[in-house]
Design an enzyme around this catalytic site. Structure first.
Site, PDB file in Angstrom:
ATOM      1  CG  ASP A   1       0.339  -4.084   2.798  1.00 40.45           C
ATOM      2  OD1 ASP A   1       0.886  -3.578   1.802  1.00 40.45           O
ATOM      3  OD2 ASP A   1      -0.454  -3.458   3.530  1.00 40.45           O
TER       4      ASP A   1
ATOM      5  CG  HIS B   1      -0.545   0.285   2.505  1.00 40.40           C
ATOM      6  ND1 HIS B   1      -0.263  -0.696   3.441  1.00 40.40           N
ATOM      7  CD2 HIS B   1      -0.292   1.449   3.133  1.00 40.40           C
ATOM      8  CE1 HIS B   1       0.129  -0.136   4.571  1.00 40.40           C
ATOM      9  NE2 HIS B   1       0.130   1.165   4.413  1.00 40.40           N
TER      10      HIS B   1
ATOM     11  CB  SER C   1       2.750   1.646   6.488  1.00 39.27           C
ATOM     12  OG  SER C   1       1.506   1.237   6.936  1.00 39.27           O
TER      13      SER C   1
HETATM   14  N1  ARG Z   1      -4.587   0.349   7.579  1.00 40.32           N
HETATM   15  C1  ARG Z   1      -3.293   0.401   6.969  1.00 40.32           C
HETATM   16  C2  ARG Z   1      -2.739   1.833   7.021  1.00 40.32           C
HETATM   17  O1  ARG Z   1      -3.234   2.643   7.731  1.00 40.32           O
HETATM   18  C3  ARG Z   1      -3.303  -0.150   5.600  1.00 40.32           C
HETATM   19  C4  ARG Z   1      -3.991   0.681   4.562  1.00 40.32           C
HETATM   20  C5  ARG Z   1      -3.975   0.136   3.168  1.00 40.32           C
HETATM   21  N2  ARG Z   1      -4.848  -0.993   2.969  1.00 40.32           N
HETATM   22  C6  ARG Z   1      -6.161  -0.905   2.639  1.00 40.32           C
HETATM   23  N3  ARG Z   1      -6.850  -1.994   2.535  1.00 40.32           N
HETATM   24  N4  ARG Z   1      -6.765   0.249   2.427  1.00 40.32           N
HETATM   25  O2  ARG Z   1      -2.127   2.423   6.176  1.00 40.32           O
HETATM   26  N1  GLU Z   2      -1.117   1.257   7.645  1.00 37.78           N
HETATM   27  C1  GLU Z   2      -0.540   2.314   8.403  1.00 37.78           C
HETATM   28  C2  GLU Z   2       0.460   3.150   7.603  1.00 37.78           C
HETATM   29  O1  GLU Z   2       0.306   3.332   6.424  1.00 37.78           O
HETATM   30  C3  GLU Z   2       0.048   1.740   9.622  1.00 37.78           C
HETATM   31  C4  GLU Z   2      -1.047   1.382  10.481  1.00 37.78           C
HETATM   32  C5  GLU Z   2      -1.110   2.276  11.671  1.00 37.78           C
HETATM   33  O2  GLU Z   2      -1.691   3.364  11.616  1.00 37.78           O
HETATM   34  O3  GLU Z   2      -0.542   1.799  12.656  1.00 37.78           O
HETATM   35  O4  GLU Z   2       1.347   3.748   8.155  1.00 37.78           O
END
Ligand code: ARG
Ligand code: GLU
Length: 695
Positions: free
Chosen positions: A221, A84, A631
């Site tokens: 990921d 991502h 991330s």
């Molecule tokens: N929750 C993770 C973050 O905050 C992953 C986001 C990307 N994945 C998704 N399914 N939208 O960045």
């Molecule tokens: N998916 C998040 C990022 O892009 C990390 C998840 C979080 O917020 O801990 O940094």
């Protein structure tokens, strides 16, 4: 004396269990934590993590394009981060003919690696405490504005000096603990970063937004890039003659795996946390701001989903936008629930009561809490108006397009690339439907005192949000590339109804809302600075870590499952078995590539099967305190070897940006062995594995 002793004993007892897990520590000060880390199993020294005298692990970590973290995993500049995080780069090389998002991409040689305009990575050269230098010339009798200007000018001097130290250096001075301390960060920036590999989205985004922020998780990921340099290993603009960057240090990968209770450390760039907020600010998040923002995003997501489900082209166009809208949408739900479930507000109130008693005879601190109350009460309606501007006005695509064209005109920038970019990923029915829905919410929920006269006049004239939006879509010239281009060239850009809406609403927000917020915030800044100092004096046995601010941090903890609800316990690791259980060709988010089904059927996993699990490991969770920006961060074991790539948190624990709880806050990492399995068995890119150092 005795009472004091018991009190601090109590505090110690209360805080110690959390100490091993909570906290995002500054690498340069990690010496202060190293005993605790070693007691928890860590085998390396502070110098192994961060050193300016020798290569250390920090030299293998990068800030990836400002919003993510990445790490170097070969002596040829190979870099791994999340899928991502590489998403928009992967998307930009994708089309209906070469759909790398859908099918994945593997460069089989250096010539096949794809350059990415605008993508950069920054290595931290060093960080240092510059509090004295930043505050040189300041004295207590000065106003906050005078202090600000001293801080700004001293920082500028430090930054300019630091930038001159090396090629493509970038520097910044960051405030810690609300301006009680300042650190200088010096980075070297490389901007020839090429795409090397990405699994198909059905692996890299497996589970999609359905599983996002959730455990159990089975998302692969990750994506691979390579940093390029000139012949002297220095940063250089993209050129065919550039060569792979030779890092000072790269990570050794462990294929041994992890188990419950093992030490883990996450080393990366968390973006923003607010752990020391006053109670009312916490309540605003859980009771007002998040519920409204969630509702507004639900409306946008509904409009997007409707058309993405109908048309593959629209799905590609909106995949990145949709992911980013839905990401915070889901996080806010967990954050709100977590704050309420943990009684965070009540806990803050109780703490503030104790603090007030302690501070009663201390003039430096005894008016703080009353001042907080007063300012937050006054601030709240403005914050609400700002939230609505951000989430229901500015985000309408045609409106943000209008705004970027007006900016381009002012700055005399060529509009052609902006126009091309916009229409590449624009589907008008989505924007139109979502605009009507958002404007209707704005109309209903924002109090009249916080709406501009322009808004009131027009809504009176048109009679309803829908009629007004209809008018904009019938009369704006911004809806085709050709008419947008000729409007841009004319003298009447600003008269276009979309431009007018954009600039009038923006003007009101900036002049009547943000300016007031800024004013309150600078008063708050001053209060928090004192409150932070006060808390440190009051809880003298507690070690405080500064809120995240996109600077490099270390978080350590343990691999641990958790219990999200009575009667439920989640194990800390997942395997390919779970992918097969979720696999469903009928459901977009769970439709894995046939090749993976075939590998599973043959059980021909290569060397990537875990003996403990008897299967291929996929993800694991731990108690590391992380945030957005983490991330892509390396997750290392007690010996400093790479065991995973951080990519998420469990949604029940996303209140950790405001209040951390070791029982329920978990970061989610990709098990590095799953990445190796995919690269090797699915990508057939074993030449990349050969480049790595695997133990
Ligand atoms: N929750 C993770 C973050 O905050 C992953 C986001 C990307 N994945 C998704 N399914 N939208 O960045
Ligand atoms: N998916 C998040 C990022 O892009 C990390 C998840 C979080 O917020 O801990 O940094």
């Amino acid at each position: 004396m005795m009472k004091r002793f018991f009190y601090s004993l109590l505090l110690t007892l209360v805080t110690i269990p959390a100490i091993a897990d909570e906290g995002m520590w500054l690498p340069v000060l990690i010496q202060q934590r190293i005993v605790d880390m070693q007691e928890n199993g860590f085998k390396l020294t502070a110098e192994d993590l961060y050193s300016v005298n020798q290569a250390s692990l920090k030299d293998a970590i990068v800030h990836f394009n400002g919003g993510c973290t990445g790490e170097i995993i070969s002596d040829q500049g190979l870099l791994i981060t999340n899928h991502h995080c590489g998403y928009s780069a992967i998307q930009s090389h994708s089309s209906l003919e070469h759909d790398y998002l859908k099918d994945g991409f593997w460069a089989m040689s250096l010539d096949e690696e794809l350059p990415n305009k605008g993508l950069w990575v920054a290595f931290l050269v060093r960080m240092e405490d510059v509090t004295d230098k930043v505050l040189a010339g300041y004295n207590e009798s000065m106003t906050e504005a005078q202090r600000d200007s001293i801080v700004k000018s001293n920082s500028a001097t430090l930054i300019n000096k630091a930038k001159a130290e090396g090629k493509s250096y970038k520097a910044s001075v960051e405030s810690m603990y609300y301006g009680n301390q300042y650190f200088l960060f010096i980075y070297q920036v490389y901007n020839d970063v090429r795409l090397v590999g990405a699994p198909p989205s059905s692996i890299g985004k497996f589970g999609g937004d359905t599983d996002n922020w959730m455990w159990p998780r089975h998302t692969g990921d990750f994506s691979l890039f390579r940093v390029y340099a000139d012949k002297n290993n220095d940063p250089a603009e993209y050129s065919k003659d550039n060569v792979p960057y030779k890092p000072k240090r790269h990570f050794t990968i462990s294929s041994k795996g992890v188990k419950e209770g093992d030490f883990t450390l996450v080393y990366g760039f968390p973006g923003r946390t607010q752990e020391y907020l006053y109670s009312d600010a916490v309540k605003y998040i859980s009771d007002i701001s998040n519920p409204h923002k969630i509702n507004l995003r639900t409306l946008r997501l509904d409009a997007q989903k409707k058309y993405m489900d109908q048309d593959r082209k629209v799905r590609i166009q909106y995949s990145s936008k949709n992911a980013s809208v839905s990401n915070s949408w889901k996080k806010w739900q967990g954050e709100m629930g977590g704050i309420i479930k943990l009684d965070a507000y009540e806990k803050k109130v109780a703490f503030e009561k104790e603090f007030a008693q302690w501070a009663a005879d201390k003039p430096e601190y005894n008016t703080l809490l009353d001042s907080f109350k007063e300012i937050y009460t006054a601030l709240e309606p403005y914050s609400f108006a700002r939230d609505y501007y951000n989430e229901s006005i500015r985000v309408n695509e045609i409106i943000s397009f209008a705004s970027s064209l007006m900016t381009a005109k002012k700055r005399e920038i060529d509009a052609a690339p902006i126009i091309e970019n916009f229409f590449k990923n624009y589907y008008q029915p989505i924007d139109y439907e979502s605009f009507i829905a958002l404007l209707s919410e704005y109309d209903k929920n924002v109090p009249a005192d916080f709406k501009p006269q322009y808004y009131k006049d027009n809504i009176a004239k048109f009679g309803s949000p829908k009629a007004w939006v209809d008018y904009i879509f019938e009369n704006s010239a911004l809806l085709t590339p050709e008419s947008a281009q000729s409007l841009f060239a004319s003298d009447s850009l600003e008269a276009d109804p979309a431009c007018q809406f954009s600039s009038e609403m923006a003007k009101y927000n900036s002049q009547e809302v943000l300016s007031v917020i800024r004013d309150y915030e600078s008063q708050l800044q001053l209060l928090y600075r004192a409150y932070m100092r006060g808390q440190m004096e009051f809880c003298e046995d507690k070690v405080f870590y500064p809120d995240a601010n996109s600077t490099l941090r270390i978080a350590y903890g343990k691999i641990r499952g958790y219990s999200p609800a009575d009667g439920v316990y989640y194990k800390p690791s997942s395997t390919i078995e779970g992918i097969m259980q979720k696999d469903n060709p009928e459901i977009f988010d769970y439709d894995i590539p046939q090749a993976l089904r075939d590998i599973y059927a043959s059980k021909d996993y290569g060397k990537w099967v875990s003996d403990a699990e008897g299967s291929v490991p996929v993800c694991f969770i731990a108690t590391n305190h992380t945030s957005g920006g983490n991330s892509g961060s390396p997750v290392i074991d007690a010996e400093g070897r790479l065991i995973g790539i951080n990519f998420d948190r469990v949604w029940e624990g996303t209140m950790s940006d405001v209040i951390y709880d070791a029982d329920i806050c978990r970061n989610i990492s990709l098990d590095i062995r799953y990445a190796l399995f995919i690269i090797d068995r699915l990508g057939g890119a074993s030449h990349l594995i050969d480049e790595m150092t695997i133990e």
